[in-house]
Design a protein around this motif. Sequence first.
Motif, PDB file in Angstrom:
ATOM      1  N   GLY A 187       0.834   4.612  39.380  1.00 51.31           N
ATOM      2  CA  GLY A 187      -0.360   4.443  39.290  1.00 51.31           C
ATOM      3  C   GLY A 187      -0.340   2.772  39.058  1.00 51.31           C
ATOM      4  O   GLY A 187      -0.814   1.870  38.033  1.00 51.31           O
ATOM      5  N   GLY A 188       0.174   2.356  40.020  1.00 51.19           N
ATOM      6  CA  GLY A 188       0.748   1.103  40.278  1.00 51.19           C
ATOM      7  C   GLY A 188       0.316   0.136  38.966  1.00 51.19           C
ATOM      8  O   GLY A 188       1.469   0.500  37.845  1.00 51.19           O
ATOM      9  N   TYR A 189       0.916  -1.529  38.635  1.00 52.87           N
ATOM     10  CA  TYR A 189       0.324  -2.441  37.663  1.00 52.87           C
ATOM     11  C   TYR A 189       0.223  -1.327  36.322  1.00 52.87           C
ATOM     12  O   TYR A 189       0.860  -1.651  34.745  1.00 52.87           O
ATOM     13  N   ARG A 190      -0.824  -0.341  36.102  1.00 58.06           N
ATOM     14  CA  ARG A 190      -1.145  -0.196  35.207  1.00 58.06           C
ATOM     15  C   ARG A 190      -0.600   1.245  34.609  1.00 58.06           C
ATOM     16  O   ARG A 190      -0.276   1.030  33.525  1.00 58.06           O
ATOM     17  N   ALA A 191       0.318   1.958  35.469  1.00 57.77           N
ATOM     18  CA  ALA A 191       0.810   2.459  35.080  1.00 57.77           C
ATOM     19  C   ALA A 191       2.741   2.076  34.579  1.00 57.77           C
ATOM     20  O   ALA A 191       2.742   2.639  33.175  1.00 57.77           O
ATOM     21  N   MET A 192       2.492   1.010  35.461  1.00 53.81           N
ATOM     22  CA  MET A 192       3.727   0.552  34.628  1.00 53.81           C
ATOM     23  C   MET A 192       3.836  -0.098  33.410  1.00 53.81           C
ATOM     24  O   MET A 192       5.193   0.039  32.723  1.00 53.81           O
ATOM     25  N   LEU A 193       3.282  -1.177  33.392  1.00 51.87           N
ATOM     26  CA  LEU A 193       2.965  -1.077  31.897  1.00 51.87           C
ATOM     27  C   LEU A 193       2.565  -0.164  29.897  1.00 51.87           C
ATOM     28  O   LEU A 193       2.538  -0.486  29.416  1.00 51.87           O
ATOM     29  N   PHE A 194       1.519   0.640  30.823  1.00 57.63           N
ATOM     30  CA  PHE A 194       1.467   2.118  30.292  1.00 57.63           C
ATOM     31  C   PHE A 194       2.862   2.383  30.033  1.00 57.63           C
ATOM     32  O   PHE A 194       3.202   2.701  28.835  1.00 57.63           O
ATOM     33  N   HIS A 195       3.055   2.845  30.553  1.00 55.34           N
ATOM     34  CA  HIS A 195       5.098   3.918  30.269  1.00 55.34           C
ATOM     35  C   HIS A 195       5.914   2.389  29.644  1.00 55.34           C
ATOM     36  O   HIS A 195       6.206   3.052  28.688  1.00 55.34           O
ATOM     37  N   PRO A 204      10.661  -9.334  30.853  1.00 55.46           N
ATOM     38  CA  PRO A 204      10.450  -8.519  32.529  1.00 55.46           C
ATOM     39  C   PRO A 204       9.193  -7.671  33.487  1.00 55.46           C
ATOM     40  O   PRO A 204       8.566  -8.168  34.385  1.00 55.46           O
ATOM     41  N   ILE A 205       8.861  -6.682  32.677  1.00 51.46           N
ATOM     42  CA  ILE A 205       7.918  -6.461  33.367  1.00 51.46           C
ATOM     43  C   ILE A 205       6.311  -7.775  33.601  1.00 51.46           C
ATOM     44  O   ILE A 205       5.534  -6.738  34.140  1.00 51.46           O
ATOM     45  N   LYS A 206       6.338  -8.308  31.859  1.00 45.60           N
ATOM     46  CA  LYS A 206       4.657  -9.027  31.828  1.00 45.60           C
ATOM     47  C   LYS A 206       4.973  -9.775  32.719  1.00 45.60           C
ATOM     48  O   LYS A 206       4.148 -10.627  33.701  1.00 45.60           O
ATOM     49  N   ARG A 207       6.453 -10.403  33.729  1.00 49.68           N
ATOM     50  CA  ARG A 207       6.346 -11.339  34.692  1.00 49.68           C
ATOM     51  C   ARG A 207       6.161 -10.971  36.427  1.00 49.68           C
ATOM     52  O   ARG A 207       5.740 -11.316  36.647  1.00 49.68           O
ATOM     53  N   MET A 208       6.752  -9.400  36.254  1.00 50.69           N
ATOM     54  CA  MET A 208       6.222  -8.720  37.302  1.00 50.69           C
ATOM     55  C   MET A 208       4.725  -8.231  37.253  1.00 50.69           C
ATOM     56  O   MET A 208       3.231  -9.127  37.759  1.00 50.69           O
TER      57      MET A 208
END
Length: 395
Positions: free
Chosen positions: A39-47, A104-108
């Motif tokens: 799910g792209g960045y949406r899923a990356m942040l949700f997870h 790191p996730i926020k930097r991405m």
Amino acid sequence: MAMRSTRSNSNPAEIPVANPETEIVVEPEDGIALCLSGGGYRAMLFHTGAIIRLNEMAILPKLSRVSSVSGGSITAGVLGLNWNRLDFDDEGRASNLSRMLVEPIKRMADKTIDRGSILNGVFLPGSVSERIVGHFQDVLFGERTLQDLPSDSQGPRFVINATSVQSGALVRMSKPYLADYRVGLIRKPKILLAEAVAASSAFPPFLSPAEIDVDPSDFEPDESCDLQREPFTESLVLSDGGVYDNLGLETAWKRYKTILVSDGGGKMQPDAEPAGDWAQHSKRVLDIIDNQVRSLRKRHLIESFLTGVREGAYWGIRTDISDYKLDDALTAPHEDTLRLADTPTRLKRLPEKRQQQLMNWGYAVSDAALRKHGGAQLAQGSTGATFPFESAGLT
């Protein structure tokens, strides 16, 4: 202090190249697997929000496996790379998770990497995938390889999944091995972590395919692999892991009794007048296929929980938190969470507030799912849930 996993040991010699269509199903072993969807960045942040809550509930050291596809593989890759630097206390909570994962996730999420990579891949030498790999190296992974993930004695096995465009099978990439059941197995692959994550998140048609060069001599000889020959053993042509398994279930389901699924995937919207040109029509058909497969896997998963075939919990970005019927669930109006769920499936920069809201929502819904369906083993540390980014809320 570093904490070793309290999970049951996985067999380090596990070889997953047997044909899954003829594989004998055995009794799953004790252990907890966490599956992270695309799910792209949406899923990356949700997870990431869900993992914050798992950490507070002291579940992370209990994990046996983290299986991921697409956007979920970005989160899994960062968590896996930094696992051995997590400072777990005696109860199993990492005090530095924010620095090792969230930051790191926020930097991405502050970088748009898909649009420029696509345009440059079209008009300049080099592929789209090579540019995505470069971005992942610059922001997250550098020159680290799959061998920098934790060993089975140090933590869960991280399995990053992609789809082989050549064989049509799932390609499993982990520290112990890379495997395609039709091509064969490479032990201790030294593939760049950025390459593995880029291949897993190479969603078609724009970011796919991703190509990874391999040495044919690295494959273990196996006469049961019908495609163990060149050119299959020279270059892996891969697409998004979600093409084959959009919830990341495949590498966890057959092995473990307890399955946790975090689903940050989107939902296909109705279109009364779908486009007729070949490009947009093809994408629409792909969306229909993805939507149907995702729905089938989800229904099978929930049915397995209800019938006792497996234990665990499912939470999705489109879940209505009121369905859990918990009086003390975090306040998450469905209209607000649906707005977050409609964040496009892109690797496109998101405003900081939206980043925080997506993590808040992953945190809130995973908390509700685990307390409602996780059982005593998983819900024992469930007190004190508050949004990790209180000021951002969900609106």
